[in-house]
Write a protein that holds these residues in place. Structure first.
Motif, PDB file in Angstrom:
ATOM      1  N   THR A   1       0.845  -1.190   0.000  1.00 13.29           N
ATOM      2  CA  THR A   1       0.000   0.000   0.000  1.00 13.29           C
ATOM      3  C   THR A   1       0.880   1.240   0.000  1.00 13.29           C
ATOM      4  O   THR A   1       1.963   1.248   0.581  1.00 13.29           O
ATOM      5  CB  THR A   1      -0.953   0.031   1.210  1.00 13.29           C
TER       6      THR A   1
ATOM      7  N   ASP B   1       0.615  13.382  -4.212  1.00 13.97           N
ATOM      8  CA  ASP B   1       0.851  12.954  -5.592  1.00 13.97           C
ATOM      9  C   ASP B   1       2.075  13.665  -6.166  1.00 13.97           C
ATOM     10  O   ASP B   1       2.276  14.854  -5.947  1.00 13.97           O
ATOM     11  CB  ASP B   1      -0.380  13.263  -6.443  1.00 13.97           C
TER      12      ASP B   1
ATOM     13  N   SER C   1      -4.405  -1.043  -8.005  1.00 14.79           N
ATOM     14  CA  SER C   1      -5.465  -0.048  -8.000  1.00 14.79           C
ATOM     15  C   SER C   1      -4.877   1.233  -7.440  1.00 14.79           C
ATOM     16  O   SER C   1      -4.272   1.221  -6.373  1.00 14.79           O
ATOM     17  CB  SER C   1      -6.632  -0.520  -7.125  1.00 14.79           C
ATOM     18  N   GLN C   2      -5.028   2.311  -8.170  1.00 13.42           N
ATOM     19  CA  GLN C   2      -4.501   3.591  -7.690  1.00 13.42           C
ATOM     20  C   GLN C   2      -5.487   4.687  -8.016  1.00 13.42           C
ATOM     21  O   GLN C   2      -6.224   4.605  -8.990  1.00 13.42           O
ATOM     22  CB  GLN C   2      -3.115   3.864  -8.257  1.00 13.42           C
ATOM     23  N   THR C   3      -5.487   5.683  -7.160  1.00 16.87           N
ATOM     24  CA  THR C   3      -6.355   6.832  -7.378  1.00 16.87           C
ATOM     25  C   THR C   3      -5.745   8.058  -6.716  1.00 16.87           C
ATOM     26  O   THR C   3      -4.881   7.939  -5.853  1.00 16.87           O
ATOM     27  CB  THR C   3      -7.782   6.564  -6.834  1.00 16.87           C
ATOM     28  N   ILE C   4      -6.217   9.186  -7.133  1.00 13.99           N
ATOM     29  CA  ILE C   4      -5.839  10.454  -6.518  1.00 13.99           C
ATOM     30  C   ILE C   4      -7.075  10.967  -5.798  1.00 13.99           C
ATOM     31  O   ILE C   4      -8.130  11.146  -6.411  1.00 13.99           O
ATOM     32  CB  ILE C   4      -5.386  11.496  -7.575  1.00 13.99           C
ATOM     33  N   LEU C   5      -6.969  11.173  -4.496  1.00 10.89           N
ATOM     34  CA  LEU C   5      -8.046  11.753  -3.695  1.00 10.89           C
ATOM     35  C   LEU C   5      -7.607  13.166  -3.341  1.00 10.89           C
ATOM     36  O   LEU C   5      -6.771  13.355  -2.468  1.00 10.89           O
ATOM     37  CB  LEU C   5      -8.280  10.939  -2.419  1.00 10.89           C
ATOM     38  N   GLN C   6      -8.163  14.124  -4.070  1.00 12.93           N
ATOM     39  CA  GLN C   6      -7.698  15.510  -4.030  1.00 12.93           C
ATOM     40  C   GLN C   6      -6.214  15.492  -4.374  1.00 12.93           C
ATOM     41  O   GLN C   6      -5.865  15.019  -5.440  1.00 12.93           O
ATOM     42  CB  GLN C   6      -8.053  16.154  -2.706  1.00 12.93           C
TER      43      GLN C   6
ATOM     44  N   PHE D   1      -2.174  10.717  -3.268  1.00 12.97           N
ATOM     45  CA  PHE D   1      -2.020   9.530  -4.093  1.00 12.97           C
ATOM     46  C   PHE D   1      -2.239   8.306  -3.206  1.00 12.97           C
ATOM     47  O   PHE D   1      -1.658   8.216  -2.120  1.00 12.97           O
ATOM     48  CB  PHE D   1      -0.599   9.501  -4.664  1.00 12.97           C
ATOM     49  N   THR D   2      -3.073   7.381  -3.637  1.00  7.76           N
ATOM     50  CA  THR D   2      -3.268   6.116  -2.915  1.00  7.76           C
ATOM     51  C   THR D   2      -3.150   4.971  -3.908  1.00  7.76           C
ATOM     52  O   THR D   2      -3.617   5.063  -5.042  1.00  7.76           O
ATOM     53  CB  THR D   2      -4.642   6.041  -2.218  1.00  7.76           C
ATOM     54  N   MET D   3      -2.523   3.887  -3.460  1.00  9.00           N
ATOM     55  CA  MET D   3      -2.364   2.727  -4.335  1.00  9.00           C
ATOM     56  C   MET D   3      -2.310   1.464  -3.494  1.00  9.00           C
ATOM     57  O   MET D   3      -1.734   1.448  -2.395  1.00  9.00           O
ATOM     58  CB  MET D   3      -1.081   2.846  -5.157  1.00  9.00           C
TER      59      MET D   3
END
Length: 96
Positions: free
Chosen positions: A13, A18, A41-46, A49-51
């Motif tokens: 994790t 970002d 799976s990765q995304t930008i929350l505001q 960066f999370t993965m």
């Protein structure tokens, strides 16, 4: 493609601000260690960066402690938090 042996999968994790190169840095380390990425799976929350990655270590000579140390050190250099856990520990911690 065959399913990896039991106990050979890890959950990685990543959390942090970002910036360019996070995925490249982690995937390069994994490739050099002969660790295969099974799912990502990765995304930008505001601006964060999370993965989450599921990886197969069955083809690697690198032990989990060494991998954890390498990724932790590189993460600190980039200002991100990287954790590495065995899949069974992750499942145990997140069971309902």
């Amino acid at each position: 493609m065959t399913r990896p042996e039991e106990g050979k999968r890890l959950i990685i994790t990543v959390l942090g601000h970002d910036k360019v190169g996070i995925i490249a840095m982690i995937s390069t380390i994994l490739a050099e260690a002969q660790i295969n990425i099974l799912d990502i799976s990765q995304t930008i929350l505001q601006e964060f960066f999370t993965m989450v990655m599921v990886v197969d270590t069955s083809g690697s000579q690198t032990d989990v402690v060494t991998l954890r140390d390498i990724l932790t050190r590189k993460g600190e250099e980039m200002g991100i938090k990287i954790t590495v856990q065995h899949e069974d520990i992750f499942k145990f911690m997140h069971r309902v």
